[in-house]
Write an enzyme that holds these catalytic residues in place. Structure first.
Site, PDB file in Angstrom:
ATOM      1  N   ASN A  88       0.940  -0.814  -0.118  1.00  9.91           N
ATOM      2  CA  ASN A  88       0.003  -0.060  -0.312  1.00  9.91           C
ATOM      3  C   ASN A  88       0.816   1.208  -0.391  1.00  9.91           C
ATOM      4  O   ASN A  88       0.412   2.129  -0.472  1.00  9.91           O
ATOM      5  CB  ASN A  88      -0.830   0.165   1.345  1.00  9.91           C
ATOM      6  CG  ASN A  88      -1.369   1.845   1.530  1.00  9.91           C
ATOM      7  OD1 ASN A  88      -2.237   1.762   1.135  1.00  9.91           O
ATOM      8  ND2 ASN A  88      -1.259   1.881   2.190  1.00  9.91           N
ATOM      9  N   ALA A  89       1.914   1.082   0.551  1.00  8.34           N
ATOM     10  CA  ALA A  89       3.328   2.073   0.261  1.00  8.34           C
ATOM     11  C   ALA A  89       3.095   3.246  -0.959  1.00  8.34           C
ATOM     12  O   ALA A  89       3.133   2.696  -1.699  1.00  8.34           O
ATOM     13  CB  ALA A  89       4.319   1.876   1.361  1.00  8.34           C
ATOM     14  N   PHE A 148      -2.599  14.582 -16.040  1.00 12.88           N
ATOM     15  CA  PHE A 148      -2.307  15.462 -16.164  1.00 12.88           C
ATOM     16  C   PHE A 148      -0.894  15.846 -14.815  1.00 12.88           C
ATOM     17  O   PHE A 148      -1.379  15.584 -13.561  1.00 12.88           O
ATOM     18  CB  PHE A 148      -2.534  16.575 -16.571  1.00 12.88           C
ATOM     19  CG  PHE A 148      -1.926  17.847 -17.054  1.00 12.88           C
ATOM     20  CD1 PHE A 148      -2.020  18.372 -18.271  1.00 12.88           C
ATOM     21  CD2 PHE A 148      -0.853  19.093 -16.056  1.00 12.88           C
ATOM     22  CE1 PHE A 148      -1.267  18.891 -19.064  1.00 12.88           C
ATOM     23  CE2 PHE A 148      -0.954  19.673 -16.513  1.00 12.88           C
ATOM     24  CZ  PHE A 148      -0.418  20.437 -18.119  1.00 12.88           C
ATOM     25  N   GLY A 149       0.081  15.872 -15.482  1.00 11.40           N
ATOM     26  CA  GLY A 149       1.354  16.047 -14.294  1.00 11.40           C
ATOM     27  C   GLY A 149       1.444  14.971 -13.460  1.00 11.40           C
ATOM     28  O   GLY A 149       2.858  14.870 -12.078  1.00 11.40           O
ATOM     29  N   TYR A 153       3.689   8.902 -11.152  1.00  8.95           N
ATOM     30  CA  TYR A 153       2.452   7.898 -10.898  1.00  8.95           C
ATOM     31  C   TYR A 153       2.320   7.184 -11.570  1.00  8.95           C
ATOM     32  O   TYR A 153       1.989   6.104 -11.118  1.00  8.95           O
ATOM     33  CB  TYR A 153       1.698   8.692  -9.873  1.00  8.95           C
ATOM     34  CG  TYR A 153       1.245   8.960  -8.822  1.00  8.95           C
ATOM     35  CD1 TYR A 153       1.564   7.839  -8.136  1.00  8.95           C
ATOM     36  CD2 TYR A 153      -0.120   9.001  -9.520  1.00  8.95           C
ATOM     37  CE1 TYR A 153       0.778   7.894  -6.680  1.00  8.95           C
ATOM     38  CE2 TYR A 153      -1.116   8.085  -8.161  1.00  8.95           C
ATOM     39  CZ  TYR A 153      -1.214   7.174  -7.237  1.00  8.95           C
ATOM     40  OH  TYR A 153      -1.216   7.529  -6.275  1.00  8.95           O
ATOM     41  N   ARG A 195      -4.937  21.876  -2.914  1.00  8.51           N
ATOM     42  CA  ARG A 195      -6.303  23.568  -2.515  1.00  8.51           C
ATOM     43  C   ARG A 195      -7.611  22.960  -2.320  1.00  8.51           C
ATOM     44  O   ARG A 195      -8.167  21.826  -3.679  1.00  8.51           O
ATOM     45  CB  ARG A 195      -6.073  24.253  -3.488  1.00  8.51           C
ATOM     46  CG  ARG A 195      -4.263  24.825  -3.484  1.00  8.51           C
ATOM     47  CD  ARG A 195      -4.618  26.308  -4.745  1.00  8.51           C
ATOM     48  NE  ARG A 195      -5.402  25.791  -5.430  1.00  8.51           N
ATOM     49  CZ  ARG A 195      -4.793  25.891  -6.773  1.00  8.51           C
ATOM     50  NH1 ARG A 195      -3.736  26.243  -6.777  1.00  8.51           N
ATOM     51  NH2 ARG A 195      -5.814  25.862  -7.520  1.00  8.51           N
TER      52      ARG A 195
HETATM   53  P1  NDP Z   1      -0.534   8.098   2.649  1.00  7.75           P
HETATM   54  O1  NDP Z   1       0.583   8.985   2.493  1.00  7.75           O
HETATM   55  O2  NDP Z   1      -1.535   8.981   3.561  1.00  7.75           O
HETATM   56  O3  NDP Z   1      -0.296   7.148   3.143  1.00  7.75           O
HETATM   57  C1  NDP Z   1       1.189   6.381   2.689  1.00  7.75           C
HETATM   58  C2  NDP Z   1       1.937   5.540   3.230  1.00  7.75           C
HETATM   59  O4  NDP Z   1       3.077   5.124   2.654  1.00  7.75           O
HETATM   60  C3  NDP Z   1       2.549   6.638   4.450  1.00  7.75           C
HETATM   61  O5  NDP Z   1       2.445   5.694   5.092  1.00  7.75           O
HETATM   62  C4  NDP Z   1       3.659   6.779   4.092  1.00  7.75           C
HETATM   63  O6  NDP Z   1       4.547   7.145   4.756  1.00  7.75           O
HETATM   64  C5  NDP Z   1       4.217   5.704   3.888  1.00  7.75           C
HETATM   65  N1  NDP Z   1       5.098   5.711   2.921  1.00  7.75           N
HETATM   66  C6  NDP Z   1       6.000   6.322   1.689  1.00  7.75           C
HETATM   67  N2  NDP Z   1       6.654   6.336   1.442  1.00  7.75           N
HETATM   68  C7  NDP Z   1       7.582   4.604   2.216  1.00  7.75           C
HETATM   69  C8  NDP Z   1       8.770   3.892   1.887  1.00  7.75           C
HETATM   70  N3  NDP Z   1       9.543   4.743   1.289  1.00  7.75           N
HETATM   71  N4  NDP Z   1       8.638   3.189   2.446  1.00  7.75           N
HETATM   72  C9  NDP Z   1       7.592   2.681   3.094  1.00  7.75           C
HETATM   73  N5  NDP Z   1       6.091   3.602   3.634  1.00  7.75           N
HETATM   74  C10 NDP Z   1       6.640   4.754   3.351  1.00  7.75           C
HETATM   75  O7  NDP Z   1      -1.588   8.241   1.362  1.00  7.75           O
HETATM   76  P2  NDP Z   1      -2.808   6.882   1.238  1.00  7.75           P
HETATM   77  O8  NDP Z   1      -2.968   6.632   2.582  1.00  7.75           O
HETATM   78  O9  NDP Z   1      -3.570   8.352   0.488  1.00  7.75           O
HETATM   79  O10 NDP Z   1      -1.920   6.186  -0.050  1.00  7.75           O
HETATM   80  C11 NDP Z   1      -1.958   4.661   0.288  1.00  7.75           C
HETATM   81  C12 NDP Z   1      -1.801   4.201  -1.265  1.00  7.75           C
HETATM   82  O11 NDP Z   1      -3.464   4.790  -2.129  1.00  7.75           O
HETATM   83  C13 NDP Z   1      -0.541   4.718  -2.069  1.00  7.75           C
HETATM   84  O12 NDP Z   1      -0.367   3.432  -2.586  1.00  7.75           O
HETATM   85  C14 NDP Z   1      -1.468   5.376  -3.446  1.00  7.75           C
HETATM   86  O13 NDP Z   1      -0.795   5.942  -4.427  1.00  7.75           O
HETATM   87  C15 NDP Z   1      -2.217   5.326  -3.005  1.00  7.75           C
HETATM   88  N6  NDP Z   1      -3.897   5.631  -3.571  1.00  7.75           N
HETATM   89  C16 NDP Z   1      -4.407   6.875  -3.207  1.00  7.75           C
HETATM   90  C17 NDP Z   1      -5.805   7.457  -3.384  1.00  7.75           C
HETATM   91  C18 NDP Z   1      -5.909   8.850  -2.747  1.00  7.75           C
HETATM   92  O14 NDP Z   1      -6.568   9.528  -3.373  1.00  7.75           O
HETATM   93  N7  NDP Z   1      -5.720   9.363  -1.442  1.00  7.75           N
HETATM   94  C19 NDP Z   1      -6.023   7.220  -4.409  1.00  7.75           C
HETATM   95  C20 NDP Z   1      -5.446   6.584  -5.776  1.00  7.75           C
HETATM   96  C21 NDP Z   1      -4.426   5.811  -5.143  1.00  7.75           C
HETATM   97  P3  NDP Z   1       5.193   8.356   5.670  1.00  7.75           P
HETATM   98  O15 NDP Z   1       3.780   8.863   6.265  1.00  7.75           O
HETATM   99  O16 NDP Z   1       6.010   7.853   7.017  1.00  7.75           O
HETATM  100  O17 NDP Z   1       5.651   9.573   4.254  1.00  7.75           O
END
Ligand code: NDP
Length: 246
Positions: A88-89, A148-149, A153, A195
């Site tokens: 999930n990260a 876009f942008g 990702y 924003r």
């Molecule tokens: P968050 O930023 O809330 O959570 C991401 C998590 O990944 C955090 O706990 C972060 O840790 C951790 N992380 C980042 N880099 C690393 C690393 N190098 N090693 C270990 N852990 C890491 O994001 P979301 O909960 O929103 O996203 C979760 C997943 O869902 C992601 O894969 C995202 O791409 C995907 N997603 C999210 C959407 C959304 O609208 N929110 C939409 C579609 C997909 P820390 O906070 O300590 O940096």
């Protein structure tokens, strides 16, 4: 014996909901948090009222191949085979491609895509040996339709889908499924950092006119992890309010 799940990025917006859901369903969850952020992870653990019986904090930088191999092999020795792995990260580093830096390109590919090798590879052989395990990878609507942008990702999240389909072939005869959950825009810190007017314009384009809740994404993960999802493999489950219909 509780079934064992490992969730990366467990203390993020969606990761928290997935962890809570799996705990609710009786799993022991290895809650992987980013290396160096123990105090943040401990605060999260307390706020969520987890117990050490159901959640174990586990330091892991998903971009670090060597660290992942070492720590995950040690985890296998300590805890046994992981029944459910949730990759999930993830991070975003948005910017138009014309101006995109190599640093932002590699950071996003490493965290969202190369992490799948780093985390899954050390665990997968044991999962196949045990059988009936699950790999669930979190992609994004923007990996399906492009954005876009977000060349970095979108590329990484589309790669997640290809990886998962190929892995599904390799796990199938052991009953190990590999699937993707592809969230649309979800109410987490990643989106809430945008924003207000941008969030409103996103909502206006979503047929259901709202963001997903993290719990709705976690529900899809729980389904794929459950016995009900045993015959689903190589699939992408979109949870996007109708934003993109393939
Ligand atoms: P968050 O930023 O809330 O959570 C991401 C998590 O990944 C955090 O706990 C972060 O840790 C951790 N992380 C980042 N880099 C690393 C690393 N190098 N090693 C270990 N852990 C890491 O994001 P979301 O909960 O929103 O996203 C979760 C997943 O869902 C992601 O894969 C995202 O791409 C995907 N997603 C999210 C959407 C959304 O609208 N929110 C939409 C579609 C997909 P820390 O906070 O300590 O940096």
């Amino acid at each position: 014996m509780k079934k064992l799940a490992l969730v990366t990025g467990s203390n993020g917006g969606i990761g928290s909901a997935i962890t809570e859901k799996l705990v609710e369903q009786g799993y022991r969850v290895i809650a992987a948090y980013l290396t160096g952020e123990l105090s943040i992870a401990e605060k999260w653990f307390e706020e969520k009222n987890f117990t050490s019986d159901s959640v174990r904090l586990f330091e892991l930088d998903v971009t670090n191949t060597e660290q992942c191999a070492k720590r995950l092999h040690a985890l296998l020795e300590e805890e046994g085979t992981v029944d459910v792995l949730v990759n999930n990260a993830g991070i975003t580093r948005d910017g138009q491609f014309k101006k995109m830096t190599a640093e932002n390109w590699h950071a996003v590919i490493n965290t969202n895509l190369n992490s799948l090798f780093n985390v899954t590879q050390p665990l997968f052989a044991a999962m196949c040996e045990k059988g009936h395990c699950r790999v669930i990878n979190i992609s994004s609507v923007n990996g399906l339709k492009g954005q876009f942008g977000q060349t970095n990702y979108s590329a990484a999240k589309a790669g997640v889908i290809g990886f998962t389909k190929a892995l599904a072939f390799e796990g199938a005869k052991s009953g190990v499924t590999a699937n993707v959950v592809a969230p649309g825009y979800t109410g987490t810190p990643m989106v809430e950092a945008m924003r207000e007017d941008v969030i409103e314009s996103i909502k206006s384009e979503i047929p259901m006119k709202r963001l997903a809740t993290p719990a709705e994404i976690a529900g899809a993960v729980a389904y794929l992890a459950s016995e009900n999802g045993a015959y689903v493999t190589g699939e992408t489950l979109s949870i996007n309010g109708g934003l993109y219909m393939k």
